[in-house]
Design a protein around this motif. Sequence first.
Motif, PDB file in Angstrom:
ATOM      1  N   GLN A  92      12.141  -6.473  19.349  1.00  0.00           N
ATOM      2  CA  GLN A  92      12.162  -7.056  18.006  1.00  0.00           C
ATOM      3  C   GLN A  92      10.984  -8.006  17.810  1.00  0.00           C
ATOM      4  OE1 GLN A  92      14.568  -5.864  15.846  1.00  0.00           O
ATOM      5  NE2 GLN A  92      15.037  -4.604  17.631  1.00  0.00           N
ATOM      6  N   LEU A  93      10.693  -8.806  18.837  1.00  0.00           N
ATOM      7  CA  LEU A  93       9.572  -9.736  18.767  1.00  0.00           C
ATOM      8  C   LEU A  93       8.245  -8.987  18.668  1.00  0.00           C
ATOM      9  CD1 LEU A  93      10.541 -12.434  21.445  1.00  0.00           C
ATOM     10  CD2 LEU A  93      11.047 -12.418  19.003  1.00  0.00           C
ATOM     11  N   LEU A  94       8.082  -7.973  19.507  1.00  0.00           N
ATOM     12  CA  LEU A  94       6.841  -7.199  19.516  1.00  0.00           C
ATOM     13  C   LEU A  94       6.605  -6.501  18.178  1.00  0.00           C
ATOM     14  CD1 LEU A  94       7.162  -5.660  23.100  1.00  0.00           C
ATOM     15  CD2 LEU A  94       5.313  -7.175  22.343  1.00  0.00           C
ATOM     16  N   THR A 145       4.110 -18.277  17.093  1.00  0.00           N
ATOM     17  CA  THR A 145       5.562 -18.072  17.036  1.00  0.00           C
ATOM     18  C   THR A 145       5.985 -17.016  18.040  1.00  0.00           C
ATOM     19  OG1 THR A 145       5.669 -18.697  14.699  1.00  0.00           O
ATOM     20  CG2 THR A 145       7.480 -17.361  15.549  1.00  0.00           C
ATOM     21  N   PHE A 146       5.238 -15.925  18.110  1.00  0.00           N
ATOM     22  CA  PHE A 146       5.542 -14.877  19.085  1.00  0.00           C
ATOM     23  C   PHE A 146       5.540 -15.441  20.502  1.00  0.00           C
ATOM     24  CE2 PHE A 146       3.775 -11.685  22.070  1.00  0.00           C
ATOM     25  CZ  PHE A 146       4.839 -10.793  22.073  1.00  0.00           C
ATOM     26  N   ARG A 147       4.516 -16.221  20.827  1.00  0.00           N
ATOM     27  CA  ARG A 147       4.419 -16.784  22.177  1.00  0.00           C
ATOM     28  C   ARG A 147       5.602 -17.706  22.478  1.00  0.00           C
ATOM     29  NH1 ARG A 147       3.112 -21.155  24.699  1.00  0.00           N
ATOM     30  NH2 ARG A 147       2.730 -22.292  22.749  1.00  0.00           N
ATOM     31  N   GLU A 148       5.972 -18.540  21.522  1.00  0.00           N
ATOM     32  CA  GLU A 148       7.072 -19.482  21.737  1.00  0.00           C
ATOM     33  C   GLU A 148       8.402 -18.755  21.895  1.00  0.00           C
ATOM     34  OE1 GLU A 148       6.913 -22.117  18.438  1.00  0.00           O
ATOM     35  OE2 GLU A 148       5.141 -23.214  19.160  1.00  0.00           O
ATOM     36  N   LEU A 149       8.649 -17.761  21.041  1.00  0.00           N
ATOM     37  CA  LEU A 149       9.909 -17.026  21.128  1.00  0.00           C
ATOM     38  C   LEU A 149       9.979 -16.202  22.410  1.00  0.00           C
ATOM     39  CD1 LEU A 149      10.332 -15.857  17.421  1.00  0.00           C
ATOM     40  CD2 LEU A 149      11.670 -17.584  18.623  1.00  0.00           C
ATOM     41  N   LYS A 150       8.856 -15.604  22.795  1.00  0.00           N
ATOM     42  CA  LYS A 150       8.811 -14.851  24.051  1.00  0.00           C
ATOM     43  C   LYS A 150       9.111 -15.758  25.236  1.00  0.00           C
ATOM     44  CE  LYS A 150       5.615 -12.231  26.980  1.00  0.00           C
ATOM     45  NZ  LYS A 150       4.210 -11.749  27.126  1.00  0.00           N
ATOM     46  N   GLN A 151       8.532 -16.947  25.244  1.00  0.00           N
ATOM     47  CA  GLN A 151       8.787 -17.889  26.324  1.00  0.00           C
ATOM     48  C   GLN A 151      10.262 -18.283  26.382  1.00  0.00           C
ATOM     49  OE1 GLN A 151       6.314 -21.382  26.175  1.00  0.00           O
ATOM     50  NE2 GLN A 151       7.354 -22.401  27.872  1.00  0.00           N
ATOM     51  N   SER A 152      10.851 -18.547  25.208  1.00  0.00           N
ATOM     52  CA  SER A 152      12.278 -18.897  25.160  1.00  0.00           C
ATOM     53  C   SER A 152      13.142 -17.752  25.677  1.00  0.00           C
ATOM     54  CB  SER A 152      12.686 -19.239  23.731  1.00  0.00           C
ATOM     55  OG  SER A 152      12.005 -20.376  23.263  1.00  0.00           O
TER      56      SER A 152
END
Length: 320
Positions: free
Chosen positions: A255-257, A269-276
């Motif tokens: 979903q993020l990708l 935002t992508f980087r932060e959500l991926k890290q979480s």
Amino acid sequence: MVSIIIPLFNKRYFIESAIRSVKDQTYTDWELIIVDDVSTDGSYEIVQEQAEKEQRIRVIRNQQNRGGNFCRNEGVRQTRGHYIIFFDGDDLLSRECLAIRVAAMEQHPHIDAGIFTLGVFTDRVDVVKRFWSPKSENALPGFLKHDLPWQTMQPIWRRDFIKKTGGFDEQFPRLQDVEFHTRALLLHNLQFMVFPGQPDCFFRTTEERKNFDTTSFLNKWVTGAVLYFRKFYLPAKEKKLDRYLNGTIYHTYMQLLWAFKQQKITKETFRELKQSLFEVNAGSGFPLSKKVIFQAAGFYNLLPVRIPGINLALRKLITL
């Protein structure tokens, strides 16, 4: 009696059709409980007007926005019926839905739930895009890896079983029904039967039904996926099913990708959500082989080209 519970938030363009599909039922021993989560678009006024015309409709309004799970649980607390169906304010029931489901439950008094076929449509219910036929085999692994065997409104439940589970977990901002069904199967020994065939309920996918922004939606999805993984990791591990939980993380990552590739979220935002999302492995740890699969999925899904079958293969590998 069948109690139908609708959690409602800003569905003014669809809620009248949903209510009409209940009022048109050939089976008449029902109550409709609508829990409004402080709608701001006129939805509350619409359902209030409907309740004034039909005594089988009851409307409850929260004092503050509490989320879908709170609304469903409040609906359960207010029910008088022997059976319960969870329903959303932008979806529809066929005219025979309640009659078919009650007959099935009466014929099989040993089961806690009967699961029925759902039709997916965009704007016109007579143009069904696909059927979602419920699966009985490997239902628990299916939920754990987010290859969902059924959706929220497909079951009819015995009220006593819902009470036994304690209802929906109000911590979850997303994956609420996935968490509930997983817990019912994993911790409460759900006894169910599937009844494949023509759809008796219909799930709407039109863009107009969405009342959220992409970043908020994905943030809630990541939060729900992490909560889900951590909640069920140890119970699933005891049954040697923990590997399937990787599928939920994988699905969320997709979903993020997709959102990033479509420029619906920023790189930051992508980087932060991926890290979480990947902080979930802090308590369990993904082995190196799984990390490589996630890396390959990230690389492939950001490419401009698509090769049929790659994502399916990666998804299978992540749960081996």
